[in-house]
Design a protein around this motif. Structure first.
Motif, PDB file in Angstrom:
ATOM      1  N   ALA A 105      20.176  21.254  -7.413  1.00 38.21           N
ATOM      2  CA  ALA A 105      20.356  22.647  -7.828  1.00 38.21           C
ATOM      3  C   ALA A 105      21.631  23.236  -7.227  1.00 38.21           C
ATOM      4  O   ALA A 105      22.041  22.876  -6.118  1.00 38.21           O
ATOM      5  N   ARG A 106      22.239  24.131  -7.973  1.00 41.36           N
ATOM      6  CA  ARG A 106      23.345  24.919  -7.422  1.00 41.36           C
ATOM      7  C   ARG A 106      22.735  26.082  -6.672  1.00 41.36           C
ATOM      8  O   ARG A 106      22.124  26.969  -7.267  1.00 41.36           O
ATOM      9  N   LEU A 107      22.868  26.081  -5.353  1.00 35.31           N
ATOM     10  CA  LEU A 107      22.241  27.086  -4.507  1.00 35.31           C
ATOM     11  C   LEU A 107      23.232  28.191  -4.173  1.00 35.31           C
ATOM     12  O   LEU A 107      24.386  27.920  -3.819  1.00 35.31           O
ATOM     13  N   VAL A 108      22.760  29.434  -4.284  1.00 32.98           N
ATOM     14  CA  VAL A 108      23.629  30.594  -4.073  1.00 32.98           C
ATOM     15  C   VAL A 108      22.899  31.639  -3.231  1.00 32.98           C
ATOM     16  O   VAL A 108      21.661  31.670  -3.197  1.00 32.98           O
ATOM     17  N   PRO A 109      23.655  32.530  -2.564  1.00 25.08           N
ATOM     18  CA  PRO A 109      23.017  33.634  -1.843  1.00 25.08           C
ATOM     19  C   PRO A 109      22.453  34.652  -2.833  1.00 25.08           C
ATOM     20  O   PRO A 109      23.104  35.019  -3.818  1.00 25.08           O
ATOM     21  N   PHE A 110      21.233  35.113  -2.568  1.00 22.06           N
ATOM     22  CA  PHE A 110      20.626  36.136  -3.416  1.00 22.06           C
ATOM     23  C   PHE A 110      19.661  36.957  -2.570  1.00 22.06           C
ATOM     24  O   PHE A 110      18.654  36.446  -2.082  1.00 22.06           O
ATOM     25  N   ALA A 111      19.981  38.229  -2.369  1.00 22.83           N
ATOM     26  CA  ALA A 111      19.127  39.162  -1.630  1.00 22.83           C
ATOM     27  C   ALA A 111      18.736  38.621  -0.263  1.00 22.83           C
ATOM     28  O   ALA A 111      17.605  38.808   0.193  1.00 22.83           O
ATOM     29  N   GLY A 112      19.675  37.943   0.388  1.00 25.76           N
ATOM     30  CA  GLY A 112      19.413  37.418   1.718  1.00 25.76           C
ATOM     31  C   GLY A 112      18.754  36.057   1.737  1.00 25.76           C
ATOM     32  O   GLY A 112      18.414  35.548   2.811  1.00 25.76           O
ATOM     33  N   TRP A 113      18.569  35.457   0.562  1.00 30.92           N
ATOM     34  CA  TRP A 113      17.933  34.145   0.442  1.00 30.92           C
ATOM     35  C   TRP A 113      18.907  33.156  -0.193  1.00 30.92           C
ATOM     36  O   TRP A 113      19.770  33.534  -0.984  1.00 30.92           O
ATOM     37  N   GLU A 114      18.742  31.874   0.136  1.00 28.88           N
ATOM     38  CA  GLU A 114      19.490  30.814  -0.521  1.00 28.88           C
ATOM     39  C   GLU A 114      18.621  30.278  -1.649  1.00 28.88           C
ATOM     40  O   GLU A 114      17.604  29.626  -1.409  1.00 28.88           O
ATOM     41  N   MET A 115      19.018  30.581  -2.893  1.00 29.35           N
ATOM     42  CA  MET A 115      18.162  30.335  -4.050  1.00 29.35           C
ATOM     43  C   MET A 115      18.872  29.489  -5.101  1.00 29.35           C
ATOM     44  O   MET A 115      20.095  29.497  -5.204  1.00 29.35           O
ATOM     45  N   PRO A 116      18.097  28.759  -5.924  1.00 26.49           N
ATOM     46  CA  PRO A 116      18.707  27.961  -6.998  1.00 26.49           C
ATOM     47  C   PRO A 116      19.157  28.836  -8.170  1.00 26.49           C
ATOM     48  O   PRO A 116      18.354  29.548  -8.760  1.00 26.49           O
ATOM     49  N   LEU A 117      20.443  28.765  -8.474  1.00 25.06           N
ATOM     50  CA  LEU A 117      20.959  29.476  -9.642  1.00 25.06           C
ATOM     51  C   LEU A 117      20.682  28.682 -10.916  1.00 25.06           C
ATOM     52  O   LEU A 117      20.308  29.250 -11.947  1.00 25.06           O
ATOM     53  N   GLN A 118      20.850  27.356 -10.818  1.00 22.95           N
ATOM     54  CA  GLN A 118      20.603  26.509 -11.977  1.00 22.95           C
ATOM     55  C   GLN A 118      20.435  25.066 -11.509  1.00 22.95           C
ATOM     56  O   GLN A 118      20.824  24.706 -10.402  1.00 22.95           O
ATOM     57  N   TYR A 119      19.876  24.247 -12.383  1.00 21.77           N
ATOM     58  CA  TYR A 119      19.719  22.808 -12.145  1.00 21.77           C
ATOM     59  C   TYR A 119      20.600  22.061 -13.153  1.00 21.77           C
ATOM     60  O   TYR A 119      21.716  21.700 -12.848  1.00 21.77           O
ATOM     61  N   GLU A 120      20.117  21.870 -14.373  1.00 15.87           N
ATOM     62  CA  GLU A 120      20.931  21.188 -15.382  1.00 15.87           C
ATOM     63  C   GLU A 120      21.835  22.149 -16.149  1.00 15.87           C
ATOM     64  O   GLU A 120      22.732  21.715 -16.866  1.00 15.87           O
ATOM     65  N   GLY A 121      21.593  23.451 -16.025  1.00 14.97           N
ATOM     66  CA  GLY A 121      22.421  24.433 -16.713  1.00 14.97           C
ATOM     67  C   GLY A 121      21.582  25.582 -17.229  1.00 14.97           C
ATOM     68  O   GLY A 121      20.427  25.397 -17.634  1.00 14.97           O
ATOM     69  N   VAL A 122      22.168  26.784 -17.231  1.00 11.14           N
ATOM     70  CA  VAL A 122      21.429  27.989 -17.609  1.00 11.14           C
ATOM     71  C   VAL A 122      20.923  27.897 -19.047  1.00 11.14           C
ATOM     72  O   VAL A 122      19.761  28.206 -19.333  1.00 11.14           O
ATOM     73  N   LEU A 123      21.763  27.477 -19.965  1.00 12.60           N
ATOM     74  CA  LEU A 123      21.361  27.439 -21.367  1.00 12.60           C
ATOM     75  C   LEU A 123      20.220  26.451 -21.593  1.00 12.60           C
ATOM     76  O   LEU A 123      19.244  26.762 -22.293  1.00 12.60           O
ATOM     77  N   ALA A 124      20.306  25.267 -20.992  1.00 11.57           N
ATOM     78  CA  ALA A 124      19.243  24.275 -21.145  1.00 11.57           C
ATOM     79  C   ALA A 124      17.930  24.777 -20.557  1.00 11.57           C
ATOM     80  O   ALA A 124      16.845  24.566 -21.145  1.00 11.57           O
ATOM     81  N   GLU A 125      18.002  25.454 -19.428  1.00 14.59           N
ATOM     82  CA  GLU A 125      16.789  25.968 -18.789  1.00 14.59           C
ATOM     83  C   GLU A 125      16.212  27.133 -19.575  1.00 14.59           C
ATOM     84  O   GLU A 125      14.985  27.271 -19.699  1.00 14.59           O
ATOM     85  N   HIS A 126      17.081  27.968 -20.130  1.00 15.05           N
ATOM     86  CA  HIS A 126      16.643  29.070 -20.996  1.00 15.05           C
ATOM     87  C   HIS A 126      15.887  28.516 -22.199  1.00 15.05           C
ATOM     88  O   HIS A 126      14.788  28.979 -22.531  1.00 15.05           O
TER      89      HIS A 126
END
Length: 271
Positions: free
Chosen positions: A15-36
């Motif tokens: 996963a691409r991990l990013v900062p979010f509201a003080g947490w390190e969270m997954p932004l995407q795995y295989e891609g936003v469109l595929a996950e959508h």
């Protein structure tokens, strides 16, 4: 920066991990469109353990909490969940929340991670001492969303503790077990799709995540990140705090009048 109990699982999945509201969270795995697309066509599994979780208990906790919510919970029955907003004295939105009744004297509230500290201070200022507690660091929350979500829970042999043994209806919740794992199952979500949110003790989060992915793989289940969560909620016209909601925007200005009690009941921000 904080990490959820599933951080190692996200890292292992690339996963691409990013900062979010003080947490390190997954932004995407295989891609936003595929996950959508996976969520719209099959199913996606989100880690939303960063969400703030509060519990309220005691004989007077419901009445005290009513004074902080725009949507009245006076008639909220055990097993029901209701969307509401918490406002400041000027009527601006402090956060939008989901409130669940477990008993007449036991309620829980899920809020946005970015507003955790602000709500904790608000509860301290307006509620009696001992009326609430913060369970955020002890619980994990997984969101299973998509048309195949019900089939995935059945494949996992999740057994709801309901009188008829069926999964809860939309807007309801119940205790359940998945093998030897105890969990709490909510028929709710933030995608506009059929879906469920599963609360489990943090120490068991990784095991539940693994079991869900294994049970759902033949049905097309994919892990999904915050990127798809945002595009899905936009497509479903669901508000996001910090965008459509803020302390300078009232619920009425945000188009959420149906979640505001205009009967004259006294609550913070009503005037």
């Amino acid at each position: 920066m904080k990490r959820t109990p599933l951080y190692e699982r996200h890292a292992a999945l690339g996963a691409r991990l990013v900062p979010f509201a003080g947490w390190e969270m997954p932004l995407q795995y295989e891609g936003v469109l595929a996950e959508h697309r996976a969520v719209r066509e099959r199913a996606g599994l989100f880690d939303v353990s960063h969400m703030a979780n509060f519990a309220f208990a005691g004989r007077d906790c419901r009445e005290a909490l009513r004074r902080l919510l725009t949507h009245d919970i006076g008639d909220l029955a055990p097993g029901e969940t209701r969307y509401s907003l918490v406002c400041n004295e000027q009527g601006g939105v402090l956060d939008d929340v989901m409130v669940s009744a477990h008993a007449s004297d036991h309620l829980t509230l899920v809020a946005n991670a970015a507003n955790h500290d602000k709500l904790a201070a608000h509860f301290t200022a307006h509620l009696p001492e001992g009326a609430w507690q913060d369970d955020t660091d002890h619980l994990a929350l997984l969101a299973l969303q998509g048309p195949a979500s019900r089939q995935i829970l059945e494949a996992l042999e999740v057994k709801p503790r309901t009188p008829d043994g069926r999964l809860p209806a939309r807007g309801r919740h119940c205790e359940a077990v998945a093998g030897d794992l105890a969990l709490h199952l909510h028929h709710t979500g933030y995608t506009g799709e059929l879906g469920f949110e599963l609360a489990v003790a943090g120490v068991h989060a990784a095991e539940l995540w693994d079991r869900l992915l294994a049970a759902g793989e033949p049905l097309g289940l994919r892990p999904a990140g915050l990127g798809a969560r945002d595009t899905l909620r936009l497509e479903a016209a669901l508000p996001l705090y910090g965008h459509e909601l803020s302390e300078t925007i009232t619920p009425l200005e945000a188009g959420l009048a149906r979640f505001v009690d205009l009967s004259g009941r006294d609550y913070v921000g009503a005037e």
